[in-house]
Write an enzyme that holds these catalytic residues in place. Structure first.
Site, PDB file in Angstrom:
ATOM      1  CE  LYS A  76       0.763   5.035   8.484  1.00 60.10           C
ATOM      2  NZ  LYS A  76       0.698   4.071   7.223  1.00 60.10           N
ATOM      3  CE1 TYR A 111      -3.660   2.323   0.643  1.00 56.85           C
ATOM      4  CE2 TYR A 111      -2.596   3.289   2.461  1.00 56.85           C
ATOM      5  CZ  TYR A 111      -3.469   3.386   1.530  1.00 56.85           C
ATOM      6  OH  TYR A 111      -4.479   4.337   1.714  1.00 56.85           O
ATOM      7  CG  ASP A 171       5.628   3.471   1.123  1.00 56.11           C
ATOM      8  OD1 ASP A 171       6.018   4.207   2.069  1.00 56.11           O
ATOM      9  OD2 ASP A 171       4.333   3.346   0.670  1.00 56.11           O
TER      10      ASP A 171
END
Ligand SMILES: *Cc1c(COP(=O)(O)O)cnc(C)c1O
Length: 429
Positions: free
Chosen positions: A267, A144, A239
């Site tokens: 995050k 994702y 990522d």
């Protein structure tokens, strides 16, 4: 009939917010029941609107690595408030943030700050395309990278030369440029590269994957990708939105000693506020406007309040490497404790783990990619989730997520989680 405050809020929310939530996984659709509305949190514990207390293993999907309501981060944010908190002009903290990121992740020579992981990933792909003057990208099934159109793509038929939209609203035109490979399968990557000679701008990957449940790269896999990219002039994008500053100070790239060309972050970098970043080789990043021609912008990018939280977080992690040893110890205690209980109960479920991330899969198969992850018993997972919740342990409400640990977990918390695990397993099996 008496309903809980969470229940009342959810009913109201459903009438005015799609599905009652602002991000789908929060709705508990994969585990049944209704979501719990959170009122407050401190350390490793969250409290819902009905004043129930839970030990939680999500930590806002990663950012709260020091536990909730950390006072050092709160103080840093307080300092901003008297001086005002958004100018749309350059500020000192953005420079300090860029300095810190490039120090902690040496593969990042230059960095651009954005507002989310999604934004970081879609921008990195645009930059890779602009830099290589090529259009297609390769991503991996089960990884994702946020909800930009170019990532919401499935393999579909014709998968060797184009993908298929994986959500209504994504056009076939966009899908034509995203190709899907299998995680831990270098042959699947090589086949796509061969079939699309000189057309691949970037390969984007979670170097440790956390969005199909936790899946680790097998030995040689990331090195193999690095090789394919070098040979074919393809930009390798890691990522590390989830893994950056979590699996090591310098992310997976430090832990496994392999350098991407571009990295995306999110995050933890915001300390719980909305921040993302992408960066890498100066040669590539110099193509971003206004240094170069590839456009990317943001009204609130580098926002002072978000920077203050992120800086406090990263400075702490940078100056206290013992955090990572603590996280490893907490992770090991939990995983080994769960394994021991499972053995005692005659269950041989697969646990994938690394540092402060792990997933208990409800299957005994080895989980190496999206296909194997999907063989988990999702009904059983749903029962396990509810059973843990009933005992005051709040897990990620989907089998296809990693759990995230924080240093706020005490031995007492760990003991309670293990007690809840044993009681839940006995209840559901
Ligand atoms: C969470 C996540 C994203 C998206 O970040 P948002 O801030 O939710 O947009 C991208 N990539 C990975 C690996 C993630 O875990």
């Amino acid at each position: 009939m008496i309903t809980s405050i969470s229940q009342q809020l959810f009913e109201k929310a459903q009438s005015i917010i799609p599905g009652g939530v602002n991000s789908p996984v929060r709705a508990f659709k994969a585990v049944g029941g209704n979501p719990i509305f959170i009122k407050k949190a401190k350390g490793a514990c969250i409290y819902d609107e009905d004043n129930n207390k839970y030990i939680e293993l999500i930590n806002s999907w990663g950012p709260m690595i020091l536990g909730h309501a950390n006072e050092m981060i709160a103080e840093a944010m307080q300092q901003v408030l008297t001086d005002s908190w958004s100018f749309g002009a350059p500020t000192r903290r953005e420079v300090e943030m860029a300095e810190l990121i490039t120090e902690m992740m040496p593969s990042i020579e230059k960095v651009r700050l954005v507002n989310s992981g999604t934004e970081a990933c879609l921008s990195a792909v645009r930059v890779a395309r602009g830099f290589t003057n090529r259009e297609k990208i390769i991503k991996f099934a089960g990884c994702y990278h946020g909800h930009a159109d170019c990532f919401l793509i499935a393999a579909g038929s014709g998968a060797i030369t184009f993908g298929a939209p994986d959500s209504p609203g994504v056009t076939q035109g966009v899908a034509n440029d995203t190709l899907i490979a299998n995680y831990n399968d270098l042959v699947s990557v090589q086949n796509l590269v061969d079939a699309n000679k000189d057309k691949i701008a970037a390969i984007i990957i979670e170097p440790v994957a956390g969005n199909m449940g936790l899946v680790l790269p097998e030995k040689g896999f990331l090195e193999g990708l690095r090789n394919i990219c070098d040979k074919n002039g393809i930009v390798l994008i890691f990522d590390e939105v989830m893994t950056g500053f979590r699996l090591a100070k310098g992310g997976v790239q430090e832990r496994l000693n392999i350098k991407p060309d571009l990295t995306t972050l999110g995050k933890i970098i915001g300390g719980g506020l909305p921040v993302g970043a992408y960066g890498g080789k100066a040669e590539i990043m110099n193509c971003v406007a206004p240094a170069g021609k590839i456009y990317q912008a943001g009204t609130l990018s580098g926002n002072p309040l978000a920077m203050s939280a992120g800086l406090a977080m990263l400075n702490y992690l940078n100056e206290n490497p013992s955090v990572y040893q603590n996280l490893e110890n907490i992770g090991q205690k939990l995983v080994q404790g769960i394994q021991k209980i499972n053995q005692k109960l005659g269950l041989n479920y697969t646990i994938n783990s690394i540092g402060s991330m792990f997933t208990l899969f409800f299957t005994s198969e080895k989980i190496v990619d999206f296909g194997t992850a999907q063989r988990s018993d999702l009904v059983l997972f749903g029962k396990y989730f509810q059973s843990m919740l009933k005992r005051g342990v709040y897990l990620a409400p989907s089998q296809f997520e990693s759990l995230f640990l924080s240093i706020a977990l005490t031995q007492e918390d760990i003991d309670h989680i293990l007690y809840a695990h044993e009681a839940s397993m006995k209840e559901i099996i």
